[in-house]
Each structure stands twice: as C-alpha cells, then as structure tokens.
Scaffold this motif. Structure first.
Motif, PDB file in Angstrom:
ATOM      1  N   ASP A 113      17.920  27.218  76.726  1.00 39.68           N
ATOM      2  CA  ASP A 113      17.471  27.997  76.919  1.00 39.68           C
ATOM      3  C   ASP A 113      18.862  28.920  77.528  1.00 39.68           C
ATOM      4  OD1 ASP A 113      18.702  25.067  78.236  1.00 39.68           O
ATOM      5  OD2 ASP A 113      17.502  25.569  79.609  1.00 39.68           O
ATOM      6  N   SER A 159      19.552  32.945  77.167  1.00 44.51           N
ATOM      7  CA  SER A 159      19.914  33.637  78.394  1.00 44.51           C
ATOM      8  C   SER A 159      20.439  34.411  77.862  1.00 44.51           C
ATOM      9  CB  SER A 159      19.623  32.902  79.452  1.00 44.51           C
ATOM     10  OG  SER A 159      20.897  32.216  79.667  1.00 44.51           O
ATOM     11  N   GLY A 198      14.583  26.303  69.062  1.00 41.53           N
ATOM     12  CA  GLY A 198      14.257  25.660  69.743  1.00 41.53           C
ATOM     13  C   GLY A 198      12.647  25.965  69.185  1.00 41.53           C
TER      14      GLY A 198
END
Length: 95
Positions: free
Chosen positions: A35, A39, A73
């Motif tokens: 995550d 970003s 992911g």
C-alpha cells in the motif's frame, strides 16, 4: 528524512526528489508494505509526468515498478495494463 529535504531544497520537479519517491517505493515494497509502496511510486510517476512528460525513459521504468507492485498485491490485470504502457513508452523511445 531525505525526501523532505529534497522537496524543500530542490523542489518537486527535481530528478533527485522524484528518485527519492521511487526509492521509498522499492523500500516499502521489499518490506511487503504494498500500500505504501504504491502510493510512493504513483507519486513518483505523477511528478515524472509533470517534470519530464510521458516520453521519458524513467516513465517507462516507473510503469514497470507499478506493474511489479500491483502484481505482488494480486492485481494481475492492472499489472498487465501498466506493463503494456511501459512497452508502448519504450517503443516510442527506442523504436
């Protein structure tokens, strides 16, 4: 943090600042913090687009980083889209 210093002293559009975002993305990816990695790598891509445009070799490389992280992911289809973008970008650059 080095990223804060780069942003403040060099600006958002400086290559060292953009590289720092990419480096943090790889670091967090290796820590299995996909995550945070995504970003940072997306921020790097955004800044590259602003500073260098879509026709830059680092843009293609960043697409590949995003694809790797998305695949890690479990987002295989999204990863394939980014790999396609990297291919298109490299084809424009390299022929």
């Amino acid at each position: 943090m080095a990223l804060d210093t780069n942003e403040r002293e060099l600006g958002l559009d400086h290559p060292d600042t953009i590289k720092a975002y990419g480096d943090l993305a790889v670091f967090y990816y290796r820590l299995q913090r996909t995550d945070l990695a995504l970003s940072y790598v997306r921020r790097s891509l955004y800044l590259l687009g602003m500073a260098c445009g879509p026709e830059h070799p680092n843009t293609a490389a960043t697409f590949i980083y995003i694809a790797m992280m998305e695949e890690g992911g479990g987002e295989t289809q999204l990863a394939l889209r980014f790999l396609h973008e990297a291919r298109v970008c490299n084809k424009r650059l390299l022929g």
